[in-house]
Design a protein around this motif. Structure first.
Motif, PDB file in Angstrom:
ATOM      1  N   ASP A  46       0.828  -1.205   0.000  1.00  0.00           N
ATOM      2  CA  ASP A  46       0.000   0.000   0.000  1.00  0.00           C
ATOM      3  C   ASP A  46       0.866   1.260   0.000  1.00  0.00           C
ATOM      4  OD1 ASP A  46      -2.048   1.812   0.196  1.00  0.00           O
ATOM      5  OD2 ASP A  46      -3.030   0.812   1.885  1.00  0.00           O
ATOM      6  N   ARG A  47       0.500   2.206  -0.808  1.00  0.00           N
ATOM      7  CA  ARG A  47       1.284   3.432  -0.991  1.00  0.00           C
ATOM      8  C   ARG A  47       1.449   4.246   0.301  1.00  0.00           C
ATOM      9  NH1 ARG A  47       1.035   7.007  -6.245  1.00  0.00           N
ATOM     10  NH2 ARG A  47       2.440   8.642  -5.633  1.00  0.00           N
ATOM     11  N   ILE A  48       0.491   4.179   1.190  1.00  0.00           N
ATOM     12  CA  ILE A  48       0.623   4.948   2.439  1.00  0.00           C
ATOM     13  C   ILE A  48       1.708   4.377   3.359  1.00  0.00           C
ATOM     14  CG2 ILE A  48      -1.677   5.986   2.516  1.00  0.00           C
ATOM     15  CD1 ILE A  48      -2.549   3.733   4.365  1.00  0.00           C
ATOM     16  N   ASP A  49       2.123   3.140   3.116  1.00  0.00           N
ATOM     17  CA  ASP A  49       3.183   2.528   3.924  1.00  0.00           C
ATOM     18  C   ASP A  49       4.592   2.906   3.435  1.00  0.00           C
ATOM     19  OD1 ASP A  49       1.355   1.241   5.543  1.00  0.00           O
ATOM     20  OD2 ASP A  49       1.256  -0.530   4.255  1.00  0.00           O
TER      21      ASP A  49
END
Length: 164
Positions: free
Chosen positions: A106-109
């Motif tokens: 996931d990009r937020i990680d």
């Protein structure tokens, strides 16, 4: 030809963050392995920090060639190989790994991730598969077969001329 390191990093505003990495330090002595791995991690972070988004580059560092690809979304990959390793194959590998990584993680990680928190198991397999660029990359395999055919044809031509 040898691959030593394959890393995925996030290019932050201040610094590059190592997200996941795979190393092959088996060709180094046991006592050198940890310092060589640290050197590769440091070099990968430094190269990503100094590269602009949307760029690809190859940088020579001592006897190694470091190939870096920083995507516009700040995801970056670095391959450290010997100087004989084909750069086209290294960049193909980087593109493939970054595409897989962006689909699985996931990009937020990315900005807050670390090798311990990011779950991505594909790097070791890619590092071992791409050790032989001829087997891993279809274009390299075709080029090698063409080169072999040229040699065979040249030998046949020389032997035919020798008979006459």
């Amino acid at each position: 030809m040898r691959l030593y390191s394959l890393s995925v990093l996030y290019k932050g505003d201040a610094k590059a963050v190592l997200l996941k990495a795979a190393y092959d330090v088996s060709s180094f002595s046991f006592f050198q392995r940890s310092s060589v791995q640290e050197f590769m991690t440091f070099t990968s972070q430094l190269i990503v920090e100094r590269s602009s988004k949307g760029s690809r580059a190859s940088v020579k560092e001592q006897e190694y060639l470091c190939h870096v690809y920083v995507r516009n979304d700040s995801l970056a990959g670095v391959v450290i190989a010997d100087s004989e390793y084909p750069s086209r194959v290294a960049f193909t590998l980087l593109e493939k790994v970054l595409d897989e990584f962006s689909k699985q993680v996931d990009r937020i990680d990315w900005p807050v991730g670390s090798p311990d928190t990011i779950q991505f198991a594909g790097l070791d397999g890619h590092l071992s598969r791409y050790q032989n660029p001829r087997e891993a990359d279809p274009m390299t395999k075709v080029q090698a077969e063409l080169d072999e055919t040229k040699i065979i044809l040249a030998r046949k031509q020389n032997s035919c001329c020798a008979i006459m």
